[in-house]
Design a protein around this motif. Structure first.
Motif, PDB file in Angstrom:
ATOM      1  N   ASN A 221     -18.174   1.198   3.359  1.00 43.65           N
ATOM      2  CA  ASN A 221     -19.212   2.111   2.869  1.00 43.65           C
ATOM      3  C   ASN A 221     -18.751   3.558   2.998  1.00 43.65           C
ATOM      4  N   ALA A 222     -18.060   3.851   4.106  1.00 43.16           N
ATOM      5  CA  ALA A 222     -17.532   5.202   4.283  1.00 43.16           C
ATOM      6  C   ALA A 222     -16.495   5.528   3.214  1.00 43.16           C
ATOM      7  N   ALA A 223     -15.717   4.518   2.836  1.00 47.30           N
ATOM      8  CA  ALA A 223     -14.696   4.731   1.812  1.00 47.30           C
ATOM      9  C   ALA A 223     -15.307   5.111   0.476  1.00 47.30           C
ATOM     10  N   GLU A 224     -16.524   4.639   0.201  1.00 42.21           N
ATOM     11  CA  GLU A 224     -17.176   4.934  -1.069  1.00 42.21           C
ATOM     12  C   GLU A 224     -17.626   6.387  -1.152  1.00 42.21           C
ATOM     13  N   SER A 225     -17.809   7.029  -0.009  1.00 39.55           N
ATOM     14  CA  SER A 225     -18.339   8.393  -0.022  1.00 39.55           C
ATOM     15  C   SER A 225     -17.370   9.389   0.606  1.00 39.55           C
ATOM     16  N   SER A 226     -16.094   9.006   0.717  1.00 32.29           N
ATOM     17  CA  SER A 226     -15.110   9.866   1.357  1.00 32.29           C
ATOM     18  C   SER A 226     -13.858   9.955   0.494  1.00 32.29           C
ATOM     19  N   ARG A 227     -12.973  10.851   0.897  1.00 30.55           N
ATOM     20  CA  ARG A 227     -11.675  10.913   0.239  1.00 30.55           C
ATOM     21  C   ARG A 227     -10.897   9.666   0.633  1.00 30.55           C
ATOM     22  N   THR A 228     -10.426   8.930  -0.347  1.00 32.91           N
ATOM     23  CA  THR A 228      -9.816   7.623  -0.091  1.00 32.91           C
ATOM     24  C   THR A 228      -8.391   7.585  -0.614  1.00 32.91           C
ATOM     25  N   LEU A 229      -7.513   7.011   0.188  1.00 30.17           N
ATOM     26  CA  LEU A 229      -6.133   6.778  -0.230  1.00 30.17           C
ATOM     27  C   LEU A 229      -5.950   5.283  -0.436  1.00 30.17           C
ATOM     28  N   ARG A 230      -5.620   4.898  -1.648  1.00 29.30           N
ATOM     29  CA  ARG A 230      -5.385   3.494  -1.944  1.00 29.30           C
ATOM     30  C   ARG A 230      -3.897   3.294  -2.189  1.00 29.30           C
ATOM     31  N   LEU A 231      -3.301   2.355  -1.475  1.00 30.82           N
ATOM     32  CA  LEU A 231      -1.879   2.086  -1.652  1.00 30.82           C
ATOM     33  C   LEU A 231      -1.572   0.655  -1.236  1.00 30.82           C
ATOM     34  N   CYS A 242      -0.149   6.556  10.484  1.00 28.04           N
ATOM     35  CA  CYS A 242       0.780   7.274  11.365  1.00 28.04           C
ATOM     36  C   CYS A 242       1.063   8.682  10.851  1.00 28.04           C
ATOM     37  N   GLU A 243       0.983   8.878   9.533  1.00 26.14           N
ATOM     38  CA  GLU A 243       1.200  10.194   8.943  1.00 26.14           C
ATOM     39  C   GLU A 243      -0.021  11.092   9.069  1.00 26.14           C
ATOM     40  N   GLY A 244      -1.108  10.554   9.658  1.00 26.07           N
ATOM     41  CA  GLY A 244      -2.311  11.359   9.833  1.00 26.07           C
ATOM     42  C   GLY A 244      -3.135  11.509   8.575  1.00 26.07           C
ATOM     43  N   LEU A 245      -3.054  10.535   7.664  1.00 26.56           N
ATOM     44  CA  LEU A 245      -3.744  10.634   6.379  1.00 26.56           C
ATOM     45  C   LEU A 245      -5.161  10.085   6.398  1.00 26.56           C
ATOM     46  N   GLY A 246      -5.615   9.551   7.522  1.00 21.78           N
ATOM     47  CA  GLY A 246      -6.989   9.094   7.590  1.00 21.78           C
ATOM     48  C   GLY A 246      -7.172   7.917   8.523  1.00 21.78           C
ATOM     49  N   LEU A 247      -8.385   7.324   8.448  1.00 21.11           N
ATOM     50  CA  LEU A 247      -8.738   6.142   9.233  1.00 21.11           C
ATOM     51  C   LEU A 247      -8.309   4.901   8.475  1.00 21.11           C
ATOM     52  N   ALA A 248      -7.837   3.881   9.197  1.00 15.27           N
ATOM     53  CA  ALA A 248      -7.399   2.629   8.567  1.00 15.27           C
ATOM     54  C   ALA A 248      -7.958   1.444   9.345  1.00 15.27           C
ATOM     55  N   PHE A 249      -8.301   0.400   8.614  1.00 22.36           N
ATOM     56  CA  PHE A 249      -8.789  -0.840   9.222  1.00 22.36           C
ATOM     57  C   PHE A 249      -7.584  -1.759   9.394  1.00 22.36           C
TER      58      PHE A 249
END
Length: 319
Positions: A221-231, A242-249
């Protein structure tokens, strides 16, 4: 005696040639690693099939009768051909029987499987390991794989195996990211944080009941309303975190091994890990031995999988 040649036990001819070449039942029995009475009994079976005596006793052992000489000449070519066939078969089948082919996720391969390869080499010096490291769930039934180490629902019913452990999952980030953006205290604080990944990346949880994964639900749900990196592949989620680009599950033991910090450590969920194979794979002795080794190693690693175990210690810090 009414019988076709195909009805005769080919092994009887092998025993006949061993005795004919040794010139002694006792010597042939030792060479064949069987008892003399058993070998004598098997030779009598062949004589009954042929309908004639094949040997007669002499002071030095045994010698061939005329019928025995005829049998040796007639079947000699067949025995040589059959011996060549066996040698060629061993050459062709041997390399595959010495190979163990395993499919596992990138994280599991890097942090759990590869550290155990040295021990496998010690136990089986001639083993040839082929490891297919991918997040894609490999179809064991339609491939030449020996094992699939699968997270989540085991899927294909034609496979056999067992649940070997459960791996803990949680939300992780780098120290640098949390220093810059702050540490979420509740699941509600996840909104507004940069998020690595999307709902499509977590299809492996499809076997779980809907609504039984509040942590993952809130993360998505947070991903839907936040800046998201998809890879892709998902192994890159660890690198991105590890690069500090965000939270990961991420899987807890692998994230901790990468030096990441747990976010909301009081919140977690677990996914079953299955070791799957085809029933036919048990025909290979080496495959049976490797299966037992992997099962024992999984049993010894349950605490590590659940919480990260002795992976890199996380120091308490204030953000």
């Amino acid at each position: 005696m009414e019988a076709n040649l195909s009805e005769a036990n080919w092994d009887l001819f092998r025993l006949f040639f061993a005795v004919a070449n040794c010139g002694s039942v006792n010597a042939a029995a030792r060479e064949l690693n069987m008892s003399q009475p058993t070998l004598s009994r098997r030779l009598k079976e062949l004589e009954r099939y042929v309908g004639a005596p094949l040997f007669f006793r002499v002071p030095s052992g045994v010698t061939l009768t005329q019928e025995g000489e005829e049998l040796k000449r007639a079947a000699g070519g067949v025995v040589d051909t059959f011996g060549s066939f066996h040698r060629d078969l061993r050459l062709r089948v041997g390399p595959r029987s010495a190979a163990i082919k395993i499919s596992a996720t990138e994280g599991l391969t890097k942090h759990w499987l590869l550290p155990r390869v040295h021990r496998l080499y010690e136990l089986h010096p001639n083993i040839r390991l082929h490891i297919n490291s991918t997040v894609e769930q490999q179809n064991l039934a339609n491939s030449d794989l020996d094992f699939v180490i699968r997270m989540g629902h085991p899927g294909e019913n034609e496979l056999i195996g067992r649940k070997v452990t459960a791996v803990g999952f949680g939300i992780y980030a780098s120290e640098a990211y949390l220093s810059r953006r702050g540490q979420p205290k509740t699941v509600g604080d996840l909104k507004g944080h940069d998020v690595i990944g999307s709902s499509g990346d977590f299809s492996g949880f499809r076997g779980e009941r809907a609504g039984s994964m509040p942590l993952l639900t809130n993360f998505l749900n947070a991903a839907e309303s936040s800046r998201t990196l998809r890879l892709m592949p998902i192994a890159n989620h660890y690198s991105a975190a590890c690069e500090g680009l965000g939270l990961a599950f991420l899987a807890a033991p692998f994230a901790l091994a990468e030096g990441l910090v747990p976010v909301l450590p009081q919140e977690s969920l677990a996914m079953d890990v299955w070791l799957l194979r085809r029933r036919e794979s048990d025909l290979r002795k080496l495959t049976r031995q490797v299966r037992r080794y992997l099962e024992n190693e999984f049993a010894a690693s349950k605490t590590w999988f659940a919480s990260g175990g002795t992976a890199r210690r996380q120091l308490k810090r204030k953000f």
